[in-house]
Scaffold this active site. Structure first.
Site, PDB file in Angstrom:
ATOM      1  N   ASP A 106      29.433 -67.737 -81.751  1.00 35.47           N
ATOM      2  CA  ASP A 106      28.765 -67.044 -79.849  1.00 35.47           C
ATOM      3  C   ASP A 106      30.394 -67.649 -79.099  1.00 35.47           C
ATOM      4  OD1 ASP A 106      27.040 -69.593 -78.379  1.00 35.47           O
ATOM      5  OD2 ASP A 106      29.139 -70.355 -79.432  1.00 35.47           O
ATOM      6  N   CYS A 161       5.741 -53.642 -72.131  1.00 32.69           N
ATOM      7  CA  CYS A 161       5.308 -55.530 -70.930  1.00 32.69           C
ATOM      8  C   CYS A 161       6.156 -55.614 -69.778  1.00 32.69           C
ATOM      9  CB  CYS A 161       5.357 -56.078 -72.156  1.00 32.69           C
ATOM     10  SG  CYS A 161       6.074 -57.512 -72.337  1.00 32.69           S
ATOM     11  N   CYS A 208       9.614 -53.067 -75.810  1.00 29.43           N
ATOM     12  CA  CYS A 208       9.565 -54.166 -75.027  1.00 29.43           C
ATOM     13  C   CYS A 208       8.555 -52.930 -74.777  1.00 29.43           C
ATOM     14  CB  CYS A 208      10.028 -54.307 -74.020  1.00 29.43           C
ATOM     15  SG  CYS A 208      10.808 -55.399 -73.983  1.00 29.43           S
TER      16      CYS A 208
END
Ligand code: SF4
Ligand code: SF4
Length: 390
Positions: A143, A201, A198
């Site tokens: 990261d 939603c 998704c």
């Protein structure tokens, strides 16, 4: 190269990674466009490293990091440390008190995940070298590198990117740490990217307390509690403070409400489990009294250490202001003499929010002695608002 990808996958799993996949080294335009649009809107806030031209160029073209890069090996590990509500209850029982508590993001309950990820990624890179043979060059990142890691993970089939902008695996949810190894050799990508799941939603968009999810798949970092409590360095915008509730390090709300999290299972990795019964939901009063040495002792090895005492106590002051618990007034009054102006300024705001004669008296006394322009500004704001209310 038949079977190489399978053997890399097997090794990654033995190292403790839950998911592994391989993506081609160059991302489709849709990911690059989303990144450029995010920067153009200024949604990265103070995260200047995301917008530095040399970093942008590397994110768009990984061959600037590793010449001749061909593949990106992506891994993910499940860090879900257990139910936050239950953890908070256990903390209360262990410490037998009913004082207000803050909420720490799930990923920070244990020790710093970089310490777990880095050596394992290096080991996996060494295995790839031995497996492929020759002079394979690589770069491994957790990261912090100039790599669009979530986009690569999606391309490698590790999950789909949800409307909350997180990578979601259909059988694990989104409590995932990501890492990647860039290699200058072609490795077959046996799995295709997953389509978005998704559907209709919109739970995450509705649940976000600050409206940071400005549209599906679009996150304004400047409004995000995770950014505000961790990345943001100075004063928190006053209009957002009441919306932060008791979140003092990160925010998981848009993940907690996601229906895909019903598949999350508690991590088996001790490093990601709770370091102490008080870590998921620590007493705000105790945190507010930490001096520099106490802060370093308490958060040694934790990702929380990285934001420093000043930023953490700034967040704690906001949470105390939002607690509505007048018993916090003496603690906040003491914080008006804190060595850090950032802490004094937010303690002033919290006292104003709690209100009452004791808080007003403390604020009056601070106005007499305060010399920092930053804190004086908060105290003057207090004065102005009180004058308006009268
Ligand atoms: Fe909103 Fe919290 Fe998600 Fe940020 S982390 S987008 S503040 S719900
Ligand atoms: Fe997608 Fe709903 Fe999860 Fe948001 S809460 S990421 S819309 S499935």
């Amino acid at each position: 190269m038949h079977g190489t990808s399978e053997r890399i996958e097997e090794r990654a799993r033995r190292l403790g990674f839950d998911l592994i996949g391989i993506a081609p080294a160059h991302l489709p335009q849709m990911h690059l466009r989303a990144y450029r649009d995010w920067l153009a809107r200024g949604d990265h806030g103070q995260m200047a490293y995301m917008a530095r031209p040399d970093r942008v160029a590397r994110r768009e073209d990984p061959s600037l990091i590793l010449p001749e890069v061909r593949s990106v090996v992506c891994v993910a590990v499940n860090y879900y440390p257990g139910d936050p509500g239950e953890a908070e209850e256990r903390g209360r029982e262990a410490h037998a008190d009913d004082t207000p508590r803050g909420r720490v993001s799930n990923y920070a309950w244990g020790t710093d995940y970089h310490d777990w990820m880095r050596p394992r990624l290096e080991e996996l890179a060494g295995f790839i070298r031995a497996e492929v043979g020759g002079d394979v060059r690589y770069r491994a990142y957790v990261d912090t590198g100039p790599v669009l890691e979530r986009a690569f993970a999606a391309q490698a089939g590790l999950g789909f990117i949800g409307k909350n902008t997180c990578l979601i695996h259909p059988r694990l949810g989104s409590w995932l740490f990501l890492g990647e190894i860039l290699v200058d050799v072609d490795l077959p990508s046996p799995v295709a990217p997953l389509p978005p799941r998704c559907g209709t939603c919109t739970r995450c968009l509705e649940a976000c307390p600050t409206g940071a999810l400005t549209a599906p798949y679009r996150l304004d970092g400047r409004r995000c509690i995770s950014y505000l409590t961790i990345e943001h360095k100075g004063s928190i915008p006053p209009e957002l403070r009441p919306l932060m509730g008791n979140r003092i390090y990160g925010c998981d709300i848009c993940q907690e409400v996601c229906p895909w999290q019903r598949f999350a299972r508690t991590t088996a990795i001790p490093a990601f489990q709770t370091a102490s019964s008080d870590r998921p939901a620590p007493s705000l009063w105790n945190l507010m009294t930490l001096d520099e040495e106490g802060f370093h002792q308490r958060f040694a090895g934790s990702p929380i250490l990285r934001i420093g005492r000043g930023r953490l106590l700034r967040n704690v002051a906001v949470a105390l202001g939002n607690s509505g618990d007048a018993r916090a007034v003496p603690t906040l009054t003491a914080a008006l003499c804190d060595p850090a102006p950032l802490v004094r300024a937010h303690a002033a705001w919290a006292l104003r929010r709690l209100g009452g004669p004791e808080a007003a008296h403390a604020l009056d006394a601070a106005r007499q002695r305060e010399t920092s322009p930053e804190v004086r500004q908060e105290l003057v704001a207090t004065l102005t608002e009180e004058a308006v209310q009268r």
